[in-house]
Design a protein around this motif. Structure first.
Motif, PDB file in Angstrom:
ATOM      1  N   ILE A  41     -18.225  21.568 -26.473  1.00  0.00           N
ATOM      2  CA  ILE A  41     -17.892  20.147 -26.410  1.00  0.00           C
ATOM      3  C   ILE A  41     -16.923  19.910 -25.257  1.00  0.00           C
ATOM      4  O   ILE A  41     -16.417  20.850 -24.639  1.00  0.00           O
ATOM      5  CB  ILE A  41     -17.297  19.650 -27.741  1.00  0.00           C
ATOM      6  CG1 ILE A  41     -16.028  20.433 -28.092  1.00  0.00           C
ATOM      7  CG2 ILE A  41     -18.322  19.774 -28.848  1.00  0.00           C
ATOM      8  CD1 ILE A  41     -15.345  19.952 -29.362  1.00  0.00           C
ATOM      9  N   ASN A  42     -16.646  18.647 -24.955  1.00  0.00           N
ATOM     10  CA  ASN A  42     -15.804  18.303 -23.818  1.00  0.00           C
ATOM     11  C   ASN A  42     -14.327  18.400 -24.175  1.00  0.00           C
ATOM     12  O   ASN A  42     -13.915  18.034 -25.286  1.00  0.00           O
ATOM     13  CB  ASN A  42     -16.107  16.878 -23.345  1.00  0.00           C
ATOM     14  CG  ASN A  42     -17.518  16.737 -22.818  1.00  0.00           C
ATOM     15  OD1 ASN A  42     -18.000  17.595 -22.086  1.00  0.00           O
ATOM     16  ND2 ASN A  42     -18.192  15.663 -23.216  1.00  0.00           N
ATOM     17  N   PRO A  43     -13.483  18.891 -23.258  1.00  0.00           N
ATOM     18  CA  PRO A  43     -12.038  18.868 -23.497  1.00  0.00           C
ATOM     19  C   PRO A  43     -11.567  17.462 -23.858  1.00  0.00           C
ATOM     20  O   PRO A  43     -11.974  16.477 -23.240  1.00  0.00           O
ATOM     21  CB  PRO A  43     -11.452  19.342 -22.167  1.00  0.00           C
ATOM     22  CG  PRO A  43     -12.529  20.208 -21.571  1.00  0.00           C
ATOM     23  CD  PRO A  43     -13.823  19.546 -21.967  1.00  0.00           C
ATOM     24  N   GLY A  44     -10.724  17.385 -24.859  1.00  0.00           N
ATOM     25  CA  GLY A  44     -10.259  16.097 -25.362  1.00  0.00           C
ATOM     26  C   GLY A  44     -10.984  15.643 -26.602  1.00  0.00           C
ATOM     27  O   GLY A  44     -10.474  14.797 -27.353  1.00  0.00           O
ATOM     28  N   ASP A  45     -12.193  16.171 -26.842  1.00  0.00           N
ATOM     29  CA  ASP A  45     -12.946  15.815 -28.049  1.00  0.00           C
ATOM     30  C   ASP A  45     -12.341  16.488 -29.280  1.00  0.00           C
ATOM     31  O   ASP A  45     -11.788  17.591 -29.207  1.00  0.00           O
ATOM     32  CB  ASP A  45     -14.411  16.234 -27.930  1.00  0.00           C
ATOM     33  CG  ASP A  45     -15.205  15.335 -27.003  1.00  0.00           C
ATOM     34  OD1 ASP A  45     -14.677  14.267 -26.616  1.00  0.00           O
ATOM     35  OD2 ASP A  45     -16.348  15.701 -26.671  1.00  0.00           O
TER      36      ASP A  45
ATOM     37  N   GLN B 134     -20.959  16.116 -39.769  1.00  0.00           N
ATOM     38  CA  GLN B 134     -20.062  16.341 -38.636  1.00  0.00           C
ATOM     39  C   GLN B 134     -19.905  15.059 -37.826  1.00  0.00           C
ATOM     40  O   GLN B 134     -20.877  14.326 -37.609  1.00  0.00           O
ATOM     41  CB  GLN B 134     -20.600  17.461 -37.760  1.00  0.00           C
ATOM     42  CG  GLN B 134     -19.695  17.881 -36.619  1.00  0.00           C
ATOM     43  CD  GLN B 134     -20.116  19.217 -36.032  1.00  0.00           C
ATOM     44  OE1 GLN B 134     -19.876  20.263 -36.626  1.00  0.00           O
ATOM     45  NE2 GLN B 134     -20.763  19.175 -34.882  1.00  0.00           N
ATOM     46  N   LYS B 135     -18.694  14.826 -37.349  1.00  0.00           N
ATOM     47  CA  LYS B 135     -18.387  13.653 -36.552  1.00  0.00           C
ATOM     48  C   LYS B 135     -17.516  14.063 -35.372  1.00  0.00           C
ATOM     49  O   LYS B 135     -16.513  14.772 -35.537  1.00  0.00           O
ATOM     50  CB  LYS B 135     -17.638  12.622 -37.426  1.00  0.00           C
ATOM     51  CG  LYS B 135     -16.943  11.496 -36.668  1.00  0.00           C
ATOM     52  CD  LYS B 135     -17.916  10.519 -36.045  1.00  0.00           C
ATOM     53  CE  LYS B 135     -17.161   9.343 -35.407  1.00  0.00           C
ATOM     54  NZ  LYS B 135     -18.074   8.421 -34.705  1.00  0.00           N
ATOM     55  N   VAL B 136     -17.896  13.622 -34.178  1.00  0.00           N
ATOM     56  CA  VAL B 136     -17.135  13.890 -32.962  1.00  0.00           C
ATOM     57  C   VAL B 136     -16.337  12.635 -32.608  1.00  0.00           C
ATOM     58  O   VAL B 136     -16.898  11.539 -32.550  1.00  0.00           O
ATOM     59  CB  VAL B 136     -18.055  14.298 -31.792  1.00  0.00           C
ATOM     60  CG1 VAL B 136     -17.228  14.546 -30.537  1.00  0.00           C
ATOM     61  CG2 VAL B 136     -18.873  15.526 -32.162  1.00  0.00           C
ATOM     62  N   PHE B 137     -15.064  12.822 -32.351  1.00  0.00           N
ATOM     63  CA  PHE B 137     -14.197  11.695 -31.965  1.00  0.00           C
ATOM     64  C   PHE B 137     -13.802  11.798 -30.501  1.00  0.00           C
ATOM     65  O   PHE B 137     -13.634  12.891 -29.974  1.00  0.00           O
ATOM     66  CB  PHE B 137     -12.926  11.708 -32.826  1.00  0.00           C
ATOM     67  CG  PHE B 137     -13.188  11.511 -34.303  1.00  0.00           C
ATOM     68  CD1 PHE B 137     -13.246  10.239 -34.835  1.00  0.00           C
ATOM     69  CD2 PHE B 137     -13.372  12.614 -35.129  1.00  0.00           C
ATOM     70  CE1 PHE B 137     -13.480  10.079 -36.191  1.00  0.00           C
ATOM     71  CE2 PHE B 137     -13.607  12.458 -36.481  1.00  0.00           C
ATOM     72  CZ  PHE B 137     -13.668  11.177 -37.017  1.00  0.00           C
TER      73      PHE B 137
ATOM     74  N   GLN C  22     -22.470  11.363 -34.759  1.00  0.00           N
ATOM     75  CA  GLN C  22     -22.490  11.950 -36.086  1.00  0.00           C
ATOM     76  C   GLN C  22     -23.720  12.850 -36.228  1.00  0.00           C
ATOM     77  O   GLN C  22     -24.706  12.687 -35.522  1.00  0.00           O
ATOM     78  CB  GLN C  22     -22.507  10.876 -37.162  1.00  0.00           C
ATOM     79  CG  GLN C  22     -21.302   9.953 -37.133  1.00  0.00           C
ATOM     80  CD  GLN C  22     -21.387   8.900 -38.213  1.00  0.00           C
ATOM     81  OE1 GLN C  22     -20.886   9.067 -39.308  1.00  0.00           O
ATOM     82  NE2 GLN C  22     -22.050   7.797 -37.887  1.00  0.00           N
ATOM     83  N   GLN C  23     -23.627  13.787 -37.184  1.00  0.00           N
ATOM     84  CA  GLN C  23     -24.700  14.763 -37.349  1.00  0.00           C
ATOM     85  C   GLN C  23     -24.762  15.222 -38.799  1.00  0.00           C
ATOM     86  O   GLN C  23     -23.733  15.397 -39.457  1.00  0.00           O
ATOM     87  CB  GLN C  23     -24.420  15.960 -36.437  1.00  0.00           C
ATOM     88  CG  GLN C  23     -25.435  17.077 -36.483  1.00  0.00           C
ATOM     89  CD  GLN C  23     -24.913  18.323 -35.793  1.00  0.00           C
ATOM     90  OE1 GLN C  23     -24.467  19.253 -36.445  1.00  0.00           O
ATOM     91  NE2 GLN C  23     -24.951  18.326 -34.455  1.00  0.00           N
TER      92      GLN C  23
END
Length: 316
Positions: free
Chosen positions: A58-62, A313-316, A286-287
């Motif tokens: 995933i991306n830094p900061g996520d 799962q949820k990415v913020f 979301q997943q």
């Protein structure tokens, strides 16, 4: 009679039954109890239960929040690959996982914390009288970090390396043989490689090594030791469309034999698990993953006859 007094009285009875048993009988029972704990998910599978996409960087900061629910039915025990009794154990497990991504020396990295809880029950009342009718409570806290030395989005090629420590913080009753918390430290070194083979097909491989500290208060004050354990988890995933992926997977486990007060029990699980499932990508990062699994082969322990797992799962 109060519930507290009754529980204490039952524990004292358990201790008396345990200490009155001949040493050979205690060792046979210890083998059985260790088999039960493996069958309910504390030792039979890889220490980290890898799901499809876990080693996608995933991306830094996520930040990622995950919720897991497991329902397992186990049958056995097995000794030397043969089923020696028709007992069943059920385990219901829930877990939450938090992940935070950042940049470390120019590489993508994540910090992770996992906390779980479980309710484990043997089916036999006679066995429950000796080892405890159930074990309910929090599991051991897991803290780890993953670094991606390879993170090539253009070629869909990812390689991550994970180090994790598992602290003995879970619910543990020394006078009861059946426990979800393990009352010992564990250290895990793992990795994960994910690569697109075609635009619709990708492969994932995740090896793992687990080292175990000693439990010095196991089964009426005995010392439990465990050999290092190896695991390899693999998935093939098909992108049916951007929202739905199908997967099939397998896991193989080696090693992990135990010793009690220096006496080798010669009981490595040496098991194989197969699974299939569906990933559903929802709006808002979301997943949902639904997975069905069973163990098709085991040398020692309780075999997972059926496992139903659900992850949100949820990415913020």
């Amino acid at each position: 009679m109060s519930a507290t007094f009754h529980h204490g009285q039952q524990q004292a009875g358990n201790r008396r039954q345990w200490r009155a048993m001949p040493r050979c009988g205690r060792l046979c029972l210890l083998s059985l109890v260790l088999a039960i704990s493996r069958g309910t998910g504390t030792a039979s599978a890889a220490t980290n239960d890898i799901f499809p996409g876990d080693y996608y960087a995933i991306n830094p900061g996520d930040k990622v929040f995950s919720l897991y629910l497991f329902d397992r039915a186990n049958v056995g025990p097995y000794l030397g690959g043969e089923q020696v009794a028709d007992s069943k154990v059920k385990g219901r497990i829930g877990a939450i996982r938090g992940v935070s991504a950042f940049s470390l020396a120019g590489l993508t990295a994540t910090a992770v914390a996992v906390l779980s809880c479980a309710d484990l029950k043997p089916s036999s009342a006679a066995l429950g009288d000796v080892i405890g009718s159930h074990s309910t409570g929090l599991g051991d806290l897991r803290l780890g970090m993953t670094i991606w030395p390879i993170n090539h989005r253009q070629t869909a090629n990812y390689l991550g390396v994970t180090a994790m420590v598992i602290a003995p913080t879970g619910h543990y009753i020394s006078d009861q043989l059946l426990n979800y918390g393990e009352n010992r430290w564990r250290w895990v070194l793992a990795g994960g490689w994910q690569k697109d083979i075609t635009p619709r097909l990708l492969i994932e491989l995740s090896p793992e090594l687990t080292l175990y500290g000693d439990n010095r208060n196991y089964a009426a004050g005995q010392r439990l030791e465990q050999d290092p354990a190896l695991a390899l988890t693999g998935y093939l995933r098909w992108r049916l469309n951007p929202s739905f992926h199908l997967h099939i997977g397998a896991q193989r486990n080696w090693g992990g034999a135990t010793r009690v007060d220096g006496l080798a029990l010669k009981n490595p699980p040496e098991n194989t698990r197969l699974n299939l499932g569906l990933t559903w990508f929802l709006p808002g990062k979301q997943q949902l993953i639904l997975r069905l699994a069973e163990e098709t082969q085991i040398e020692n322990g309780f075999r997972i006859e059926r496992e139903l797992a659900l992850r949100y799962q949820k990415v913020f």
